[in-house]
Motif scaffolding. Structure first.
Motif, PDB file in Angstrom:
ATOM      1  N   THR A   1       0.838  -1.201   0.000  1.00 26.35           N
ATOM      2  CA  THR A   1       0.000   0.000   0.000  1.00 26.35           C
ATOM      3  C   THR A   1       0.872   1.250   0.000  1.00 26.35           C
ATOM      4  OG1 THR A   1      -1.628  -1.187   1.290  1.00 26.35           O
ATOM      5  CG2 THR A   1      -1.849   1.177   1.215  1.00 26.35           C
TER       6      THR A   1
ATOM      7  N   GLU B   1     -13.504   4.521 -10.665  1.00 26.49           N
ATOM      8  CA  GLU B   1     -13.959   3.380 -11.443  1.00 26.49           C
ATOM      9  C   GLU B   1     -15.040   3.754 -12.460  1.00 26.49           C
ATOM     10  OE1 GLU B   1     -15.098   0.380  -8.698  1.00 26.49           O
ATOM     11  OE2 GLU B   1     -13.066   0.050  -7.931  1.00 26.49           O
TER      12      GLU B   1
ATOM     13  N   GLN C   1      -6.512  10.956  -4.143  1.00 24.78           N
ATOM     14  CA  GLN C   1      -6.717   9.548  -3.798  1.00 24.78           C
ATOM     15  C   GLN C   1      -8.222   9.267  -3.855  1.00 24.78           C
ATOM     16  OE1 GLN C   1      -4.053   7.486  -3.090  1.00 24.78           O
ATOM     17  NE2 GLN C   1      -2.764   9.257  -3.561  1.00 24.78           N
TER      18      GLN C   1
ATOM     19  N   ALA D   1      -1.737   6.467   0.157  1.00 19.18           N
ATOM     20  CA  ALA D   1      -3.015   5.799   0.406  1.00 19.18           C
ATOM     21  C   ALA D   1      -3.243   5.589   1.894  1.00 19.18           C
ATOM     22  CB  ALA D   1      -3.056   4.456  -0.331  1.00 19.18           C
TER      23      ALA D   1
ATOM     24  N   ARG E   1     -10.733   5.895  -4.718  1.00 20.14           N
ATOM     25  CA  ARG E   1     -10.832   4.488  -5.121  1.00 20.14           C
ATOM     26  C   ARG E   1     -12.143   4.216  -5.848  1.00 20.14           C
ATOM     27  NH1 ARG E   1     -12.941  -0.058  -2.877  1.00 20.14           N
ATOM     28  NH2 ARG E   1     -13.492   1.030  -0.957  1.00 20.14           N
TER      29      ARG E   1
ATOM     30  N   GLY F   1      -9.328   2.596  -9.602  1.00 14.73           N
ATOM     31  CA  GLY F   1      -9.284   1.998  -8.277  1.00 14.73           C
ATOM     32  C   GLY F   1      -8.267   2.627  -7.344  1.00 14.73           C
ATOM     33  N   GLN F   2      -7.558   3.675  -7.808  1.00 13.11           N
ATOM     34  CA  GLN F   2      -6.525   4.268  -6.956  1.00 13.11           C
ATOM     35  C   GLN F   2      -6.606   5.794  -6.921  1.00 13.11           C
ATOM     36  OE1 GLN F   2      -2.551   2.684  -7.685  1.00 13.11           O
ATOM     37  NE2 GLN F   2      -3.404   0.767  -8.425  1.00 13.11           N
TER      38      GLN F   2
END
Length: 677
Positions: A27, A180, A174, A31, A176, A157-158
């Motif tokens: 990780t 998407e 950041q 994050a 997640r 996703g990040q």
């Protein structure tokens, strides 16, 4: 960001990094920090909301929500869906941005300290220590404004890299879940902040705004910045209400049924006209030339006939060649005509077309066609009707398997994009894309429209393969695939610097004789603004005209031509001093004022006694009052700033009537003069 082995672990466990997440792996530190900051945010929000209720009472969110929604009128009161969408943005705005103002609370529902956010009051009362991690978080987020952000790149996703459309600031966030479903070019509305070098969203719209909306945001940016390239964070906070008003207007449009119009721009309204007729053959003969895509013989050959060879049923379109909306389409179908024994039926999609075709039928057939009824249906009724073609119409896959169908669609798309660069687009201010790309803002707007077209095409298997190539070709033709070089950059930098210096020197010479320091500063500042403006070319034309126009513009903004200004200026004085024509200077000054969107309330170019005339307050009853009305009597009177008196040479005595009559008349061969005076 590298974390020391013995430092506290950013995951928030309280252990040292080496004994917690150092060996767990993969990780990234950012994050982990984001996770810790999110936990801090989630822990603080209930405390801030409870504290806001303790200070302002339980009605505070209701009062703040009305302000957040830009005070909608009673008839435009938001429904539950709007309030649900607003919640994602409202609660962070409420605790970090809202400031109570008693004038906004017309019914006096709440009371409390004014001009401070809930977060500031929370910190002031030492609910948390400012130097703690929670305190630093609150300080970083407090009063950070909302804005429109464009998606630049995505790591699904990040993270998401966004660019603020209003300020131009880029930030790596950041994110997640949101990453998407976001796409490059999408616009999102909300707050993006850096907290301890970690980018994060704190208040985000629950949906993506399509790229085609970006030109509207750019137009607002130009209006707020007065043609400066980008805004500052301070501008965003100052114009917070204007920015939110645009967002809610966009929200309303995106979540309401669009106004449906046909290719002629007429509101969609479905009409079915029914006539009784004596002869189907006569009706076909009289009406066949309404169809410009088929001949009479073609229509007759397709018609159903009885045993005697007479036409029993015929169908054809009411059509014209060309298409007003899509130049790539060879024709426009205005309606459908169906003829059978004893009956004529015409279907059209607007009241205007119904009126036109009815006049045509009655003119061509006279008493051979007797009007029976006009059956009208709205779009909702049409959509609710079960499709009559289910089971008989070929699927999209079947249609696309035919080479001739694919060829026809490709040809239409090619024709459309071939002419698109030279079509006037409303979202570009009714300019063509070729005209718009001559400026930085225009290129940004055109690129947004092309991105929107790419996204639309990507969702359609029929168009995606072909249209991507065609759109890329448009980019090449408009040179959007190459870096934009402003015209000013091709100018010799040394010569441009000399022109700016000459212009300022001429202004300073005049100002030294007639203007006090405050107006001199305004003139020199306006000269800099003219240099920075894309649509004003200081490198062209005489510097004397530019200098005179700048002085003229400042004089007009500050009423220096008014007799109430001691030792006031005159247009003759300015023009004779710089050796230029009055019409030329007044036109140039008007262009400067228009392009830079300057008005008498602009503190950058107007004296305080002028700007105060345009400051107003709204009382609890909603009435507007000048700020000066609430000031003490000794401050209420606005005193103009005296100019320097003109030199004796400029104080020429006025000529009497006899002297004027003796003056020779200047003859101008370009214009006929009827009277000498």
């Amino acid at each position: 960001m590298k974390i020391g082995r013995n430092k506290p672990c950013p995951c928030g466990s309280g252990k040292k990094y080496k004994k917690c997440c150092l060996n767990k792996t993969v990780t990234p530190p950012e994050a982990l920090h984001y996770r810790r900051l999110s936990e801090t945010h989630n822990k603080l929000m209930p405390k801030l909301l409870d504290y806001g209720e303790a200070v302002f009472g339980e009605m505070a969110p209701q009062v703040a929500l009305a302000e957040f929604l830009a005070w909608p009128d009673q008839e435009d009161a938001p429904d539950e869906e709007v309030i649900h969408r607003a919640a994602h943005l409202f609660w962070p705005w409420y605790v970090f941005n809202w400031e109570y103002c008693s004038l906004d609370d017309e019914e006096q529902l709440i009371k409390g300290p004014e001009d401070m956010t809930i977060t500031e009051l929370f910190l002031q009362k030492k609910q948390v220590e400012p130097e703690s991690s929670e305190g630093r978080f609150l300080v970083a987020v407090n009063r950070s404004p909302y804005s429109f952000h464009e998606i630049v790149s995505i790591t699904v996703g990040q993270t998401v890299t966004i660019r603020d459309v209003l300020t131009g600031r880029e930030i790596l966030v950041q994110e997640r879940l949101g990453s998407e479903y976001m796409q490059k070019g999408d616009i999102i509305f909300g707050r993006a902040v850096h907290v301890e070098n970690v980018g994060m969203f704190l208040g985000l719209s629950p949906y993506r705004i399509p790229p085609r909306i970006k030109p509207e945001v750019i137009q607002m940016r130009r209006a707020i910045s007065r043609s400066r390239r980008m805004l500052t964070a301070g501008d965003l906070y100052k114009w917070d209400l204007t920015i939110r008003e645009l967002y809610w207007e966009i929200d309303r449009r995106l979540h309401s049924m669009p106004k449906m119009v046909n290719t002629d721009g007429e509101p969609m309204e479905f009409h079915k006209l029914v006539y009784d007729i004596d002869s189907a053959e006569l009706a076909v003969k009289k009406l066949a030339d309404l169809c410009q895509t088929e001949s009479l013989n073609d229509i007759v050959d397709r018609a159903e006939t009885d045993a005697n060879g007479r036409i029993r049923r015929a169908t054809f379109s009411w059509s014209t060649m060309g298409n007003r909306t899509n130049k790539g389409m060879p024709n426009t179908v205005l309606g459908n005509i169906e003829i059978e024994a004893g009956r004529l039926m015409v279907s059209v999609n607007s009241a205007e077309r119904a009126h036109t075709i009815r006049a045509e039928i009655e003119s061509r057939m006279a008493d051979k066609a007797r009007f029976r009824l006009d059956e009208i249906s709205d779009l909702d009724a049409i959509l609710k009707q079960p499709s009559k073609s289910i089971g008989s119409a070929p699927s999209q896959e079947v249609l696309m398997s035919h080479p001739e169908v694919r060829h026809q669609i490709e040809q239409m798309l090619r024709e459309h994009w071939k002419d698109w660069a030279d079509q006037k687009i409303p979202l570009l201010g009714h300019k063509t894309p070729r005209q718009a790309v001559k400026t930085t803002d225009g290129r940004e707007s055109v690129e947004a429209l092309l991105l929107d077209a790419e996204q639309t095409a990507a969702n359609d298997p029929i168009r995606s393969a072909v249209e991507k190539v065609l759109i890329d070709d448009v980019r090449r033709r408009l040179k959007l695939d190459k870096p934009f070089v402003k015209k000013q950059k091709t100018i010799d930098a040394r010569k441009m610097a000399e022109r700016i210096e000459q212009t300022k020197h001429l202004i300073s010479e005049f100002a030294a004789e007639r203007l006090p320091d405050i107006y001199t500063g305004f003139c020199l500042r306006l000269c800099d603004a003219v240099v920075d403006a894309e649509d004003l070319n200081l490198h062209l034309g005489r510097v004397e005209i530019w200098a005179a126009a700048i002085v003229y513009a400042i004089a007009k903004l500050n009423f220096l031509f008014s007799p109430e200004t001691p030792h006031c200026l005159t247009t003759d004085e300015i023009c004779s001093r710089f050796g230029v024509k009055k019409s030329t200077v007044s036109n140039k000054a008007a262009m400067i004022l228009d392009i830079l969107d300057m008005f008498h309330d602009d503190r950058r170019f107007c004296a305080p006694h002028i700007t105060r005339l345009f400051e107003f307050l709204e009382d609890e009853h909603g009435f507007i009052h000048p700020v000066t009305a609430s000031e003490p009597d000794q401050k209420r009177k606005l005193q103009p700033i005296a100019l320097k008196p003109p030199s004796r040479q400029e104080q020429t005595p006025k000529k009497n009537r006899k002297q004027r009559l003796k003056q020779p008349v200047n003859q101008d061969d370009r214009q006929l003069t009827l009277f000498p005076d």
